[in-house]
Design an enzyme around this catalytic site. Structure first.
Site, PDB file in Angstrom:
ATOM      1  N   ARG A  16     -38.550  89.902   5.037  1.00  0.00           N
ATOM      2  CA  ARG A  16     -39.070  88.869   3.995  1.00  0.00           C
ATOM      3  C   ARG A  16     -38.352  89.106   3.144  1.00  0.00           C
ATOM      4  O   ARG A  16     -37.670  90.522   2.472  1.00  0.00           O
ATOM      5  CB  ARG A  16     -40.320  89.814   4.011  1.00  0.00           C
ATOM      6  CG  ARG A  16     -41.466  88.822   2.946  1.00  0.00           C
ATOM      7  CD  ARG A  16     -42.968  89.931   2.287  1.00  0.00           C
ATOM      8  NE  ARG A  16     -43.226  88.751   1.829  1.00  0.00           N
ATOM      9  CZ  ARG A  16     -44.320  89.223   1.442  1.00  0.00           C
ATOM     10  NH1 ARG A  16     -45.271  90.587   1.293  1.00  0.00           N
ATOM     11  NH2 ARG A  16     -44.976  88.766  -0.386  1.00  0.00           N
ATOM     12  N   HIS A  17     -38.378  88.089   2.273  1.00  0.00           N
ATOM     13  CA  HIS A  17     -37.485  89.046   0.432  1.00  0.00           C
ATOM     14  C   HIS A  17     -38.300  89.950  -0.028  1.00  0.00           C
ATOM     15  O   HIS A  17     -38.790  89.895   0.150  1.00  0.00           O
ATOM     16  CB  HIS A  17     -37.887  87.122  -0.245  1.00  0.00           C
ATOM     17  CG  HIS A  17     -39.077  87.139  -0.347  1.00  0.00           C
ATOM     18  ND1 HIS A  17     -39.969  87.902  -1.494  1.00  0.00           N
ATOM     19  CD2 HIS A  17     -40.050  85.839   0.098  1.00  0.00           C
ATOM     20  CE1 HIS A  17     -41.476  86.902  -1.864  1.00  0.00           C
ATOM     21  NE2 HIS A  17     -40.948  86.733  -0.426  1.00  0.00           N
ATOM     22  N   THR A  20     -41.655  90.551  -6.205  1.00  0.00           N
ATOM     23  CA  THR A  20     -40.399  89.307  -6.771  1.00  0.00           C
ATOM     24  C   THR A  20     -42.040  89.820  -7.906  1.00  0.00           C
ATOM     25  O   THR A  20     -43.027  90.472  -8.020  1.00  0.00           O
ATOM     26  CB  THR A  20     -40.790  87.852  -6.384  1.00  0.00           C
ATOM     27  OG1 THR A  20     -42.575  87.425  -5.718  1.00  0.00           O
ATOM     28  CG2 THR A  20     -39.915  87.584  -5.565  1.00  0.00           C
ATOM     29  N   GLU A  90     -41.217  78.186   2.397  1.00  0.00           N
ATOM     30  CA  GLU A  90     -42.560  79.093   2.525  1.00  0.00           C
ATOM     31  C   GLU A  90     -43.566  77.744   3.062  1.00  0.00           C
ATOM     32  O   GLU A  90     -43.041  77.287   2.448  1.00  0.00           O
ATOM     33  CB  GLU A  90     -42.995  80.276   1.511  1.00  0.00           C
ATOM     34  CG  GLU A  90     -44.377  80.319   1.438  1.00  0.00           C
ATOM     35  CD  GLU A  90     -44.545  81.296   2.637  1.00  0.00           C
ATOM     36  OE1 GLU A  90     -44.277  81.029   3.850  1.00  0.00           O
ATOM     37  OE2 GLU A  90     -44.593  82.643   2.361  1.00  0.00           O
TER      38      GLU A  90
END
Length: 199
Positions: A16-17, A20, A90
């Site tokens: 996953r990123h 943020t 997403e």
């Protein structure tokens, strides 16, 4: 529905990123974006180190900036390039994008509860459902399978990631969570292993 194993490598890695700014604020991102935090950048570097001995031979990423940035950090440390795949974006949160839970409840009373009851088929207003996302996840795995790579890393998002897991045959994929400091290693047959870079 599990993916066709004929189109799946022996090992598939999902990341996953990194964290943020909107993750911290509790705002839904969907197809919108927000920058990685300093911790998010650190998570990407740690995941790269975690994957250094795994034999990753290709990296595929969502087109959204938070995932592309994460993938580029990992790719740089592994000596690879990033192939952007639009279908790894997403799940589209539609009109809920950018909103916090309280704002959603004020504008769509009862709809968050409705979604919990019908999580797989519930479609975000003017957005997508998990069922829609699974169609895209299937296309991604078909594309990866055709590429002939042996140990691909897919860098995307938590919700589309669940649908990738589902297509790879992981039981209860819809109930999984993937923190930004965990990389999933999925073996043939849907055997799921979590690799943590949190120490």
């Amino acid at each position: 529905m599990a993916g066709n194993p004929r189109h799946s490598p022996g090992l598939t890695y999902l990341a996953r990123h990194g964290q943020t700014e909107w993750n911290v604020a509790g705002r839904r991102q969907g197809r919108l974006d927000s920058p990685l935090t300093p911790l998010g950048l650190e998570q990407a570097h740690r995941n790269a180190q975690l994957l250094a001995g795994e034999g990753i031979d290709a990296i595929f990423a969502s087109p959204l900036e938070r995932a592309r940035r994460t993938a580029s950090i990992i790719a740089s440390e592994l000596g690879l390039t990033v192939e952007v795949v639009d279908d790894l974006a997403e799940i589209d949160h539609g009109l809920w994008s950018g909103l916090e839970s309280g704002q959603i409840d004020a504008r769509w009373p009862g709809q968050r509860d409705a979604r919990e009851r019908e999580k797989y088929t519930y479609r975000f207003p003017k957005g997508e459902s998990y069922a829609d996302g699974e169609v895209r996840a299937g296309r991604v795995l078909e594309e990866v399978g055709r590429s002939g790579v042996r140990r691909p890393l897919l860098v995307s998002h938590e919700m589309i990631g669940r649908m990738l897991l589902r297509r790879l045959g992981v039981p209860d994929a819809l109930g999984t969570r993937q923190p930004s400091d965990v990389v999933y290693r999925v073996r043939a047959g849907g055997v799921l292993e979590g690799l943590s870079s949190s120490g």
